[in-house]
Write a protein that holds these residues in place. Structure first.
Motif, mmCIF file in Angstrom:
data_model
loop_
_atom_site.group_PDB
_atom_site.id
_atom_site.type_symbol
_atom_site.label_atom_id
_atom_site.label_comp_id
_atom_site.label_asym_id
_atom_site.label_seq_id
_atom_site.Cartn_x
_atom_site.Cartn_y
_atom_site.Cartn_z
ATOM 1 N N ARG A 1 0.823 -1.208 0.000
ATOM 2 C CA ARG A 1 0.000 0.000 0.000
ATOM 3 C C ARG A 1 0.861 1.264 0.000
ATOM 4 N NH1 ARG A 1 -3.299 0.392 4.764
ATOM 5 N NH2 ARG A 1 -4.687 1.768 3.599
ATOM 6 N N LEU A 2 2.171 1.095 0.103
ATOM 7 C CA LEU A 2 3.054 2.256 0.127
ATOM 8 C C LEU A 2 4.211 2.132 -0.847
ATOM 9 C CD1 LEU A 2 3.515 4.972 1.564
ATOM 10 C CD2 LEU A 2 5.087 3.775 3.078
ATOM 11 N N VAL A 3 5.006 1.080 -0.734
ATOM 12 C CA VAL A 3 6.189 0.909 -1.570
ATOM 13 C C VAL A 3 5.907 -0.107 -2.667
ATOM 14 C CG1 VAL A 3 8.613 0.241 -1.600
ATOM 15 C CG2 VAL A 3 7.688 1.443 0.385
ATOM 16 N N ASN A 4 6.172 0.263 -3.911
ATOM 17 C CA ASN A 4 6.021 -0.635 -5.043
ATOM 18 C C ASN A 4 7.363 -0.788 -5.757
ATOM 19 O OD1 ASN A 4 3.198 -0.913 -4.664
ATOM 20 N ND2 ASN A 4 2.860 1.035 -5.711
ATOM 21 N N ALA A 5 7.545 -1.925 -6.423
ATOM 22 C CA ALA A 5 8.810 -2.182 -7.112
ATOM 23 C C ALA A 5 8.561 -2.968 -8.391
ATOM 24 C CB ALA A 5 9.765 -2.953 -6.211
ATOM 25 N N LEU A 6 9.243 -2.558 -9.446
ATOM 26 C CA LEU A 6 9.194 -3.257 -10.733
ATOM 27 C C LEU A 6 10.526 -3.947 -10.961
ATOM 28 C CD1 LEU A 6 8.266 -3.898 -13.665
ATOM 29 C CD2 LEU A 6 9.026 -1.572 -14.286
ATOM 30 N N ILE A 7 10.476 -5.263 -11.219
ATOM 31 C CA ILE A 7 11.663 -6.021 -11.604
ATOM 32 C C ILE A 7 11.452 -6.482 -13.039
ATOM 33 C CG2 ILE A 7 13.141 -8.003 -11.118
ATOM 34 C CD1 ILE A 7 12.243 -7.933 -8.261
ATOM 35 N N THR A 8 12.293 -6.004 -13.942
ATOM 36 C CA THR A 8 12.126 -6.310 -15.353
ATOM 37 C C THR A 8 12.786 -7.642 -15.689
ATOM 38 O OG1 THR A 8 14.164 -5.215 -16.091
ATOM 39 C CG2 THR A 8 12.200 -3.835 -15.841
ATOM 40 N N ASP A 9 12.413 -8.186 -16.831
ATOM 41 C CA ASP A 9 12.956 -9.477 -17.230
ATOM 42 C C ASP A 9 14.445 -9.418 -17.558
ATOM 43 O OD1 ASP A 9 10.568 -10.699 -16.851
ATOM 44 O OD2 ASP A 9 10.005 -10.812 -18.974
ATOM 45 N N ASP A 10 14.971 -8.206 -17.789
ATOM 46 C CA ASP A 10 16.408 -8.111 -18.036
ATOM 47 C C ASP A 10 17.181 -7.721 -16.782
ATOM 48 O OD1 ASP A 10 15.613 -5.502 -17.843
ATOM 49 O OD2 ASP A 10 16.474 -4.839 -19.756
ATOM 50 N N GLY A 11 16.512 -7.859 -15.610
ATOM 51 C CA GLY A 11 17.231 -7.698 -14.352
ATOM 52 C C GLY A 11 17.285 -6.298 -13.790
ATOM 53 N N LYS A 12 16.565 -5.328 -14.395
ATOM 54 C CA LYS A 12 16.543 -3.972 -13.857
ATOM 55 C C LYS A 12 15.482 -3.871 -12.755
ATOM 56 C CE LYS A 12 19.345 -2.322 -17.095
ATOM 57 N NZ LYS A 12 19.308 -3.416 -18.080
ATOM 58 N N TYR B 1 13.182 -1.009 -10.376
ATOM 59 C CA TYR B 1 12.711 0.353 -10.129
ATOM 60 C C TYR B 1 11.806 0.294 -8.909
ATOM 61 C CZ TYR B 1 14.268 0.868 -14.958
ATOM 62 O OH TYR B 1 15.016 0.860 -16.108
ATOM 63 N N ALA B 2 12.110 1.089 -7.882
ATOM 64 C CA ALA B 2 11.345 0.986 -6.640
ATOM 65 C C ALA B 2 11.145 2.348 -6.001
ATOM 66 C CB ALA B 2 12.060 0.062 -5.655
ATOM 67 N N GLY B 3 9.988 2.531 -5.377
ATOM 68 C CA GLY B 3 9.717 3.780 -4.674
ATOM 69 C C GLY B 3 8.300 3.821 -4.142
ATOM 70 N N ALA B 4 7.980 4.881 -3.439
ATOM 71 C CA ALA B 4 6.624 5.088 -2.924
ATOM 72 C C ALA B 4 5.807 5.783 -3.994
ATOM 73 C CB ALA B 4 6.664 5.906 -1.638
ATOM 74 N N VAL B 5 5.682 5.093 -5.135
ATOM 75 C CA VAL B 5 4.964 5.625 -6.297
ATOM 76 C C VAL B 5 4.062 4.536 -6.854
ATOM 77 C CG1 VAL B 5 6.827 7.237 -6.895
ATOM 78 C CG2 VAL B 5 6.836 4.939 -7.863
ATOM 79 N N THR B 6 3.178 4.927 -7.743
ATOM 80 C CA THR B 6 2.220 3.991 -8.316
ATOM 81 C C THR B 6 2.892 3.054 -9.320
ATOM 82 O OG1 THR B 6 1.670 5.502 -10.128
ATOM 83 C CG2 THR B 6 0.382 5.712 -8.085
ATOM 84 N N LYS B 7 2.158 1.999 -9.676
ATOM 85 C CA LYS B 7 2.635 1.049 -10.672
ATOM 86 C C LYS B 7 2.876 1.756 -12.004
ATOM 87 C CE LYS B 7 -0.351 -1.856 -12.454
ATOM 88 N NZ LYS B 7 -1.234 -3.046 -12.589
ATOM 89 N N ASP B 8 1.967 2.646 -12.403
ATOM 90 C CA ASP B 8 2.116 3.354 -13.659
ATOM 91 C C ASP B 8 3.386 4.204 -13.675
ATOM 92 O OD1 ASP B 8 -0.217 2.232 -14.554
ATOM 93 O OD2 ASP B 8 -1.462 3.995 -14.168
#
Length: 417
Positions: free
Chosen positions: A387-398, A400-407
């Motif tokens: 509900r606060l911290v979201n993180a994107l892990i890409t298939d090439d290993g990158k 991206y994380a923060g207190a921001v939306t998925k978009d």
């Protein structure tokens, strides 16, 4: 409750020294190698509960921030209630294993699982649910924090050079030695980096205050029988998962008495930590005395470190999430800041034939239970949500994380492509 007049939507006017201190924090940007831990530094319940509306002299937001900064309370004792609602699935005790394994503390694996009284693992229980703590402090060299559990208690006592952790359930003791007095860095005191009081949380929140932030005085309240002002901190930017932070500030001492973080999505607060009882009298010296009980298993910190193979054991091996953070950078500014780094793990997270996270054991099941598959110009990956911290892990290993939306995460990944 009527707000106290305060036109100063405090942005950059609190002085260069205060501004510099605020910018030291990475705000709510969290490296995803500790995504299971992202919750550990944040947590709590419903919005600030007012038990009164005291009539106090009007103050501006800048004056109230300065009052907090100048507060120098050295002695206090009391009871703190802390609750966490990050919207995570039931961890079933898994969080302690995740936290200790990622941090490299005792208990992270191997033949010896370390001490049940090790504070680096024990205090991670604050990651979820509701907890009652008893706290006491008498200057920089004497502090005590006790986590009250069902028919048991865990205590962390710092008294001079000695730091003791005691778990009454297992009758285990953890002992380490801190350096002397003012020269002692905080990291020498185990558990010092785990926020447990309203001041701990408020200090971190105020570091995030800059031109992207609105700060106002939102009236008064009474907390733990003390008159207090309500400082309200809100992001000005769209895209942040933070709705507002409210800090109840003791009118007399400037000590934060209660901290509440509500998410932009609404509902129960993500974090609510506050005193239910507090005294600023000098605690009795015996409060900080500790002698290991007869028959208790005592683990020395240096001995535990040798058994665990520190520091190499904390790197996580060749699989899983902890492959390293190459080229860590911060994208964006203010509350929309996103931490980006390359894990070096080509192919992203391993999945099994059903598309679930495989090869990660219980951790895979835990992560998969709150992840969404996403696609964009960057390729494809998975977003892990709280509900606060979201993180994107890409298939090439990158990552991206923060207190921001998925978009916002997908947009950042697309822009970096």
């Amino acid at each position: 409750m009527a707000p106290i007049d305060s036109d100063d939507n405090t942005t950059a006017g609190a002085g260069e020294e205060l501004r510099a201190g605020r910018r030291k924090a990475a705000r709510y940007v969290v490296p995803v190698a500790v995504m299971g831990v992202a919750a550990a530094t944040i947590g709590l319940v419903p919005a600030l509960a007012d038990s009164g509306d005291p009539d106090l002299p009007k103050v501006t937001a800048e004056q109230l921030i300065e009052k907090i900064a100048k507060s120098d309370v050295q002695q206090l004792s009391g009871t703190v209630r802390i609750s966490t609602d990050l919207g995570l699935p039931d961890l079933g005790g898994l969080e302690s294993g995740l936290m200790s394994g990622m941090s490299g503390g005792p208990g992270s694996g191997g033949d010896d699982e370390g001490s049940a009284a090790d504070p680096s693992a024990k205090l991670t229980e604050l990651v979820s649910g509701s907890h009652t703590l008893r706290v006491a402090a008498d200057g920089p060299d004497r502090q005590k924090l006790s986590l009250l559990e069902n028919a048991a208690e865990y205590s962390l006592i710092h008294n001079g050079k000695d730091v003791w952790g005691y778990d009454s359930r297992s009758n285990e003791v953890y002992h380490s030695t801190a350096a002397d007095g003012a020269e002692r860095p905080e990291k020498d005191v185990p558990g010092q980096d785990v926020p447990a009081t309203p001041k701990d949380f408020a200090d971190q929140a105020l570091k995030a205050v800059d031109d992207t932030t609105s700060v106002t005085v939102g009236g008064t309240a009474q907390v733990a029988g003390r008159d207090a002002y309500r400082l309200v901190v809100e992001p000005k930017q769209d895209g942040s998962t933070v709705g507002a932070i409210t800090v109840a500030v003791d009118a007399e001492t400037g000590t934060p008495l209660k901290f509440t973080l509500t998410p932009a999505s609404g509902g129960a607060a993500v974090v609510d930590v506050g005193f239910t009882k507090v005294s600023f009298a000098k605690p009795d010296a015996s409060t900080f005395d500790f002698t290991p009980p007869e028959g208790a298993k005592v683990t020395e910190a240096d001995e535990a470190g040798r058994r665990a193979g520190a520091p190499e054991h904390g790197r996580g091996g060749e699989g899983g999430l902890a492959k390293g953070m190459n080229g860590l950078e911060v994208i964006g500014e203010g509350w929309n800041s996103i931490a980006a780094f390359d894990t070096g793990a080509q192919g992203g997270l391993p999945t099994d034939s059903a598309g679930d996270l495989g090869g990660l054991g219980d951790l895979g099941g835990f992560l998969g239970s709150f992840g969404d598959q996403v696609k964009g110009d960057f390729g494809s990956g998975m977003v892990f949500k709280t509900r606060l911290v979201n993180a994107l892990i890409t298939d090439d290993g990158k990552v991206y994380a923060g207190a921001v939306t998925k978009d916002a995460l997908v947009k950042a990944a697309d822009a970096a492509k």
